[in-house]
Design a protein around this motif. Structure first.
Motif, PDB file in Angstrom:
ATOM      1  N   SER A  50       0.756  -1.316   0.052  1.00  0.00           N
ATOM      2  CA  SER A  50       0.031  -0.105   0.012  1.00  0.00           C
ATOM      3  C   SER A  50       0.784   1.112  -0.036  1.00  0.00           C
ATOM      4  N   ARG A  83       2.811 -11.609  -6.075  1.00  0.00           N
ATOM      5  CA  ARG A  83       1.845 -12.519  -5.308  1.00  0.00           C
ATOM      6  C   ARG A  83       1.691 -13.691  -6.502  1.00  0.00           C
ATOM      7  N   ALA A 160      10.524  -7.074   0.056  1.00  0.00           N
ATOM      8  CA  ALA A 160      10.414  -7.794  -1.050  1.00  0.00           C
ATOM      9  C   ALA A 160       9.419  -8.906  -0.599  1.00  0.00           C
TER      10      ALA A 160
HETATM   11  C1  6PG Z   1       4.228  -6.861  -1.353  1.00  0.00           C
HETATM   12  C2  6PG Z   1       5.435  -6.163  -1.037  1.00  0.00           C
HETATM   13  C3  6PG Z   1       5.869  -6.190   0.235  1.00  0.00           C
HETATM   14  C4  6PG Z   1       5.677  -4.792   0.815  1.00  0.00           C
HETATM   15  C5  6PG Z   1       5.649  -4.932   2.352  1.00  0.00           C
HETATM   16  C6  6PG Z   1       5.068  -3.402   2.906  1.00  0.00           C
HETATM   17  O1  6PG Z   1       4.311  -7.626  -2.341  1.00  0.00           O
HETATM   18  O2  6PG Z   1       3.316  -6.802  -0.703  1.00  0.00           O
HETATM   19  O3  6PG Z   1       6.456  -5.998  -1.888  1.00  0.00           O
HETATM   20  O4  6PG Z   1       7.321  -6.156   0.689  1.00  0.00           O
HETATM   21  O5  6PG Z   1       6.559  -3.789   0.434  1.00  0.00           O
HETATM   22  O6  6PG Z   1       4.799  -5.746   2.734  1.00  0.00           O
HETATM   23  O7  6PG Z   1       3.626  -3.401   2.526  1.00  0.00           O
HETATM   24  P1  6PG Z   1       3.054  -1.969   3.026  1.00  0.00           P
HETATM   25  O8  6PG Z   1       3.809  -0.827   1.875  1.00  0.00           O
HETATM   26  O9  6PG Z   1       1.419  -2.160   2.171  1.00  0.00           O
HETATM   27  O10 6PG Z   1       3.008  -1.593   4.267  1.00  0.00           O
END
Ligand code: 6PG
Length: 267
Positions: A50, A83, A160
């Protein structure tokens, strides 16, 4: 270029997420401009989640300066991780980026290097590794050098798709790997940390009070990358940049008059 013993950490602290997004948009434009000035091209790998979404929206907004300063024509866009879902799935990092950015900016299809989350994890990882080898014209054991890698950090210290106590933490020979994440009962594909560290510039975008404690641990606590995979990020340049909001930075040392803080870590 091998990482040195010392890491210089610079963090910008912005009052709120909207200001963080503006600082991030500015950073993307500045770093892209430097790369194009130096090489005529710029290759950026972006994360999902996000936090970066608001920055992508600013880069795409025709009423904002960054939309007109970004060297879109010279940009090749890659992903840090994805994902294992189709590209139109609500969980897809690609879909988030398409909605926030790609649908509004002039990138040709060949400039967009999507991770194929619709495929089986190992196949998606292998195909992305080939995509990197081909598009970076790599030979032998060469590693791709991104001009800029944009990362986020989870409340569990992951970055990541390098999650605590998962196999990908130990992957050092591949460029891209599939990673089973039992805690999320899912698979991901991700750039490996040596590839991220080989980039010319790496920065984190982190917002929110929920990240404050883990961020303090990652940056100032004992080295424990199994539990805190974000500690694996140690750019070969010896410099790590973070763009934070006040809430996420709450437990870090105070910033200087320009809202910048500095830390150093020794290996
Ligand atoms: C993903 C991202 C993951 C993300 C972190 C922080 O695929 O979700 O690559 O590493 O950067 O989970 O996520 P937020 O910015 O939503 O806190």
């Amino acid at each position: 270029m091998r990482a040195g013993r010392q890491l210089k950490i610079k963090y910008y602290v912005e009052p709120d997420p909207a200001a963080l997004a503006r600082r991030a948009a500015q950073y993307f434009v500045e770093m892209a401009g430097e790369a194009v000035a130096g090489r005529g091209r710029v290759r950026i790998a972006i994360s999902g989640g996000s936090t970066p979404k608001a920055a992508f929206e600013l880069l795409a907004d025709p009423d904002q300066p960054w939309r007109w300063r970004m060297p879109w024509e010279q940009l090749d866009l890659y992903w840090v991780d994805e994902r294992i879902v189709p590209p139109d799935h609500p969980e897809s990092n690609y879909r988030m980026t398409r909605e926030a950015l790609l649908d509004q900016v002039p990138l040709r299809p060949e400039q967009i290097h999507r991770m194929e989350g619709e495929l089986a994890p190992e196949i998606a990882a292998a195909r992305y590794e080939s995509e990197l080898r081909n598009s970076f014209h790599l030979e032998g054991a060469e590693s791709p050098r991104f001009d800029l890698v944009a990362l986020g950090m989870g409340e569990d210290g992951h970055t990541a798709s390098l999650f605590p106590h998962t196999q990908a933490i130990h992957e050092m020979s591949r460029l891209v790997t599939a990673n089973q994440v039992p805690r999320k009962d899912t698979w991901r594909i991700t750039l490996t940390w040596p590839v991220i560290n080989h980039a010319s510039s790496v920065f984190f975008l982190i917002a929110g009070v929920d990240k404050a404690a883990i961020l303090k641990e990652v940056l100032t606590g004992p080295r424990d990358p199994e539990r805190l995979p974000s500690q694996l990020i140690w750019p070969a340049s010896g410099i790590l940049t973070l763009i934070l909001d006040k809430a996420a930075a709450a437990l870090l040392p105070a910033t200087d008059g320009e809202g910048c803080g500095f830390l150093e870590r020794e290996r």
